[in-house]
Design a protein around this motif. Structure first.
Motif, PDB file in Angstrom:
ATOM      1  N   PRO A  52      29.823 -15.181  18.605  1.00  0.00           N
ATOM      2  CA  PRO A  52      29.895 -13.808  19.115  1.00  0.00           C
ATOM      3  C   PRO A  52      28.674 -12.978  18.739  1.00  0.00           C
ATOM      4  CG  PRO A  52      31.455 -14.157  17.307  1.00  0.00           C
ATOM      5  CD  PRO A  52      30.855 -15.488  17.623  1.00  0.00           C
TER       6      PRO A  52
ATOM      7  N   CYS B 251      34.558 -14.378  19.733  1.00  0.00           N
ATOM      8  CA  CYS B 251      34.715 -15.610  18.952  1.00  0.00           C
ATOM      9  C   CYS B 251      33.728 -16.670  19.443  1.00  0.00           C
ATOM     10  CB  CYS B 251      36.147 -16.126  19.048  1.00  0.00           C
ATOM     11  SG  CYS B 251      36.624 -16.706  20.665  1.00  0.00           S
ATOM     12  N   THR B 252      33.717 -17.798  18.763  1.00  0.00           N
ATOM     13  CA  THR B 252      32.804 -18.880  19.110  1.00  0.00           C
ATOM     14  C   THR B 252      33.365 -19.680  20.287  1.00  0.00           C
ATOM     15  OG1 THR B 252      32.152 -18.993  16.794  1.00  0.00           O
ATOM     16  CG2 THR B 252      31.611 -20.904  18.158  1.00  0.00           C
TER      17      THR B 252
ATOM     18  N   LEU C 296      42.037 -12.490  20.724  1.00  0.00           N
ATOM     19  CA  LEU C 296      41.125 -13.450  20.083  1.00  0.00           C
ATOM     20  C   LEU C 296      40.321 -12.728  18.998  1.00  0.00           C
ATOM     21  CD1 LEU C 296      39.847 -15.303  23.290  1.00  0.00           C
ATOM     22  CD2 LEU C 296      41.439 -16.206  21.571  1.00  0.00           C
ATOM     23  N   HIS C 297      39.947 -13.452  17.953  1.00  0.00           N
ATOM     24  CA  HIS C 297      39.197 -12.832  16.861  1.00  0.00           C
ATOM     25  C   HIS C 297      38.142 -13.806  16.339  1.00  0.00           C
ATOM     26  CE1 HIS C 297      41.675 -15.329  14.278  1.00  0.00           C
ATOM     27  NE2 HIS C 297      42.759 -14.815  14.846  1.00  0.00           N
ATOM     28  N   SER C 298      37.376 -13.392  15.343  1.00  0.00           N
ATOM     29  CA  SER C 298      36.212 -14.182  14.916  1.00  0.00           C
ATOM     30  C   SER C 298      36.595 -15.518  14.272  1.00  0.00           C
ATOM     31  CB  SER C 298      35.348 -13.368  13.950  1.00  0.00           C
ATOM     32  OG  SER C 298      36.134 -13.044  12.817  1.00  0.00           O
ATOM     33  N   GLY C 299      37.857 -15.686  13.913  1.00  0.00           N
ATOM     34  CA  GLY C 299      38.298 -16.970  13.354  1.00  0.00           C
ATOM     35  C   GLY C 299      38.679 -17.982  14.424  1.00  0.00           C
ATOM     36  N   CYS C 300      38.454 -17.638  15.688  1.00  0.00           N
ATOM     37  CA  CYS C 300      38.846 -18.545  16.777  1.00  0.00           C
ATOM     38  C   CYS C 300      37.636 -19.305  17.300  1.00  0.00           C
ATOM     39  CB  CYS C 300      39.440 -17.762  17.950  1.00  0.00           C
ATOM     40  SG  CYS C 300      40.937 -16.849  17.523  1.00  0.00           S
ATOM     41  N   LEU C 301      37.886 -20.538  17.713  1.00  0.00           N
ATOM     42  CA  LEU C 301      36.880 -21.352  18.389  1.00  0.00           C
ATOM     43  C   LEU C 301      37.517 -21.886  19.665  1.00  0.00           C
ATOM     44  CD1 LEU C 301      34.270 -23.075  18.594  1.00  0.00           C
ATOM     45  CD2 LEU C 301      35.394 -24.752  17.159  1.00  0.00           C
TER      46      LEU C 301
ATOM     47  N   PRO D 103      41.363 -20.507  10.406  1.00  0.00           N
ATOM     48  CA  PRO D 103      40.726 -20.543  11.732  1.00  0.00           C
ATOM     49  C   PRO D 103      41.580 -21.316  12.740  1.00  0.00           C
ATOM     50  CG  PRO D 103      39.147 -21.108  10.002  1.00  0.00           C
ATOM     51  CD  PRO D 103      40.498 -21.067   9.348  1.00  0.00           C
TER      52      PRO D 103
END
Ligand SMILES: NC(=O)C1=CN([C@@H]2O[C@H](COP(=O)(O)OP(=O)(O)OC[C@H]3O[C@@H](n4cnc5c(N)ncnc54)[C@H](O)[C@@H]3O)[C@@H](O)[C@H]2O)[C@@H](O)CC1
Ligand SMILES: Nc1ncnc2c1ncn2[C@@H]1O[C@H](COP(=O)(O)OP(=O)(O)O)[C@@H](O)[C@H]1O
Length: 285
Positions: A204, A190-191, A148-153, A127
């Motif tokens: 997300p 992403c978050t 950006l992807h789901s592993g990003c904060l 992440p």
């Protein structure tokens, strides 16, 4: 889905998630890497690194450009160093599968942040905590936003949020502000943690948390340079330890404000990591 954000509290499950089981070794607690800016601009990343170590990451390494190595080495002892000159070197370093969280942005400089972030978004297997100058770089480059992807904060303050999402108005009231943040998180995939006395966190998928540093949990001394860099480090350390990004964000926001409250007036950013052990011990961790 409940449209009201869930209030972040420090319940038994969150406290338990902070304990270190006996018998584990440092790699069991993860390896956080934090990228530093150049000579004269290493303070923000060093604040983040110290916080990541204090919150229990097993190893913390600062990725420094060669010209800043001496400056960083003169300040740090437990934090390790690796030379990261440019995006190509980062690519090679990220081959180490034991790296469990990567933080980019504090003090990085917008010009250094852009290419490093572009590389990390493609190559990192862990992440990413994206803060400060890396957020400003996203605001300038639609390709970074698209990658950006789901592993990003993302951890913007209000100014950084406006640079990334100029068309999303951020109302003062919490419920419509949460709705705006959900739209942003859905768009970014992403978050996002939006900082402030009322910190809101949206995933997300629409999950949304609220951390209030107001009323009897007010922490006005957090309005000091570098406090956000420390928050990014706490969250990176928690992710390195295995917390999901949204949980790390919620737990990190609570611990950050609690550290400020415990220290009290006169707080400066470097006090925050040093007071974390007292926060943890008062929780019974
Ligand atoms: N000790 C250090 O080495 C420090 C380094 N820092 C680094 O300095 C760089 C610039 O960060 P800054 O956040 O100061 O600047 P930014 O580049 O984000 O710009 C600050 C501007 O954003 C606007 N803004 C709107 N809402 C804001 C809000 N809620 N908080 C702050 N600014 C808001 C203001 O107009 C302000 O002039 C970053 O790389 C950061 O990590 C800072 O974090 C301070 C401490
Ligand atoms: N008045 C306040 N009350 C509570 N928390 C605050 C207040 N002002 C700032 N903070 C917190 O302090 C941190 C400031 O971060 P940021 O604006 O990124 O500063 P910096 O870039 O200097 O590190 C954020 O976590 C924010 O939520």
């Amino acid at each position: 889905m409940d449209r009201q954000p869930r209030l972040v509290t420090m319940g038994p499950a969150r406290i338990a998630s902070l304990r270190k089981p006996g018998g584990a070794h440092k790699y069991d607690h993860g390896h956080a890497v934090i990228l530093s800016g150049g000579a004269g601009a290493t303070g923000a990343a060093r604040l983040a690194a110290r916080a990541a170590l204090r919150i229990g990451a097993g190893l913390v390494t600062l990725g420094v450009p060669p010209a800043a190595q001496l400056e960083v080495a003169a300040h740090e002892t437990a934090v390790m160093l690796m030379r990261i000159q440019d995006a190509q070197t980062l690519n090679a370093r990220l081959e180490d599968a034991r790296i469990s969280a990567l933080c980019l942005g504090p003090g990085l400089g917008v010009d250094r942040a852009g290419p490093l972030l572009a590389r990390a978004l493609v190559d990192a297997r862990c992440p990413l905590v994206i803060d400060a100058d890396a957020l400003t770089a996203i605001g300038k480059d639609g390709a970074l936003m698209a990658a950006l992807h789901s592993g990003c904060l993302l951890t913007p303050h209000m100014g950084e949020f406006a640079r990334m999402f100029p068309d999303i108005e951020v109302p003062d009231a919490v419920t419509p502000r949460a709705a705006a943040l959900r739209r942003a998180a859905e768009r970014a995939g992403c978050t996002i943690l939006l900082k402030g006395a009322e910190t809101l966190i949206a995933g997300p998928d629409g999950t949304c948390y609220r951390h209030s540093a107001t009323g009897d949990r007010a922490a006005p001394w957090l309005a000091t340079a570098g406090a956000g860099d420390v928050l990014a480090g706490i969250i990176t350390g928690l992710i390195a330890r295995g917390h999901a990004p949204i949980d790390a964000a919620a737990t990190g926001a609570w611990l950050h404000a609690e550290a400020a409250r415990l220290f009290g007036p006169g707080l400066v950013a470097e006090d925050l990591p040093e007071v974390l052990p007292r926060v943890l011990s008062r929780l019974g961790v």
